[in-house]
Design a protein around this motif. Sequence first.
Motif, PDB file in Angstrom:
ATOM      1  N   UNK A  88       2.914  -2.790  -6.193  1.00  0.00           N
ATOM      2  CA  UNK A  88       1.992  -2.697  -7.326  1.00  0.00           C
ATOM      3  C   UNK A  88       0.592  -2.337  -6.841  1.00  0.00           C
ATOM      4  N   UNK A  89       0.175  -2.947  -5.755  1.00  0.00           N
ATOM      5  CA  UNK A  89      -1.144  -2.660  -5.184  1.00  0.00           C
ATOM      6  C   UNK A  89      -1.260  -1.180  -4.811  1.00  0.00           C
ATOM      7  N   UNK A  90      -0.273  -0.673  -4.113  1.00  0.00           N
ATOM      8  CA  UNK A  90      -0.294   0.734  -3.686  1.00  0.00           C
ATOM      9  C   UNK A  90      -0.329   1.686  -4.873  1.00  0.00           C
ATOM     10  N   UNK A  91       0.433   1.377  -5.899  1.00  0.00           N
ATOM     11  CA  UNK A  91       0.489   2.239  -7.076  1.00  0.00           C
ATOM     12  C   UNK A  91      -0.802   2.187  -7.894  1.00  0.00           C
ATOM     13  N   UNK A  92      -1.401   1.015  -8.004  1.00  0.00           N
ATOM     14  CA  UNK A  92      -2.561   0.836  -8.886  1.00  0.00           C
ATOM     15  C   UNK A  92      -3.908   1.054  -8.211  1.00  0.00           C
ATOM     16  N   UNK A  93      -3.959   1.000  -6.882  1.00  0.00           N
ATOM     17  CA  UNK A  93      -5.228   1.127  -6.164  1.00  0.00           C
ATOM     18  C   UNK A  93      -6.039   2.361  -6.594  1.00  0.00           C
ATOM     19  N   UNK A  94      -5.453   3.545  -6.710  1.00  0.00           N
ATOM     20  CA  UNK A  94      -6.267   4.703  -7.093  1.00  0.00           C
ATOM     21  C   UNK A  94      -6.876   4.594  -8.501  1.00  0.00           C
ATOM     22  N   UNK A  95      -6.374   3.702  -9.327  1.00  0.00           N
ATOM     23  CA  UNK A  95      -6.819   3.587 -10.720  1.00  0.00           C
ATOM     24  C   UNK A  95      -7.615   2.306 -10.968  1.00  0.00           C
ATOM     25  N   UNK A  96      -7.942   1.566  -9.922  1.00  0.00           N
ATOM     26  CA  UNK A  96      -8.525   0.229 -10.075  1.00  0.00           C
ATOM     27  C   UNK A  96      -9.808   0.213 -10.899  1.00  0.00           C
ATOM     28  N   UNK A  97     -10.610   1.256 -10.822  1.00  0.00           N
ATOM     29  CA  UNK A  97     -11.860   1.281 -11.587  1.00  0.00           C
ATOM     30  C   UNK A  97     -11.609   1.440 -13.085  1.00  0.00           C
ATOM     31  N   UNK A  98     -10.422   1.854 -13.458  1.00  0.00           N
ATOM     32  CA  UNK A  98     -10.062   2.054 -14.867  1.00  0.00           C
ATOM     33  C   UNK A  98      -9.188   0.919 -15.406  1.00  0.00           C
ATOM     34  N   UNK A  99      -8.902  -0.075 -14.564  1.00  0.00           N
ATOM     35  CA  UNK A  99      -8.068  -1.192 -15.004  1.00  0.00           C
ATOM     36  C   UNK A  99      -8.965  -2.246 -15.650  1.00  0.00           C
ATOM     37  N   UNK A 100      -8.743  -2.500 -16.927  1.00  0.00           N
ATOM     38  CA  UNK A 100      -9.515  -3.510 -17.650  1.00  0.00           C
ATOM     39  C   UNK A 100      -9.121  -4.917 -17.215  1.00  0.00           C
ATOM     40  N   UNK A 101      -7.894  -5.075 -16.787  1.00  0.00           N
ATOM     41  CA  UNK A 101      -7.389  -6.358 -16.324  1.00  0.00           C
ATOM     42  C   UNK A 101      -5.879  -6.360 -16.335  1.00  0.00           C
TER      43      UNK A 101
END
Length: 147
Positions: A88-101
């Motif tokens: 999950x970390x690897x998949x979501x890392x590039x989008x972290x600034x757009x993750x509201x939570x």
Amino acid sequence: MEVNERAISYKYGDRFTLKPLFDVHLGSPSCDMHAFREYLSQHDDEATYLLGGGDLLDAVIVSDAKRYRKSADASGSDAILDEQVDMAYSLLWPYRERILGLGSGNHEDTILQHCSTDLIQRLCRRLEVPFLGYSGLYRLQFRQAQG
């Protein structure tokens, strides 16, 4: 219950997309990884936000005799939960600034109850995004940019 907030600046005419991340079940062979990667990659960097609401991870372990089946376990080692958090970390890392939570679902909650570890809270700390818990409210505030 905690209320999470995020203020978003906009100019008249801007459009926004809110993409839910619910019931993905990363770690299950039934999870369509190709479709999930494609879903994440289809975004407008300036106007797309992600919100996770539970069961991002499959989080079914060997000691869960009612639900665990080796055929429903895509892990490559005995560290099923660690693999799923890392994935999950690897998949979501590039989008972290757009993750509201990210919130927890019943699968992650079962792990918390039986193993005393909160997988989504750990993931949120690594990604540096808000942890939303098992239930909560989220307030998006759109503020018109000056000038």
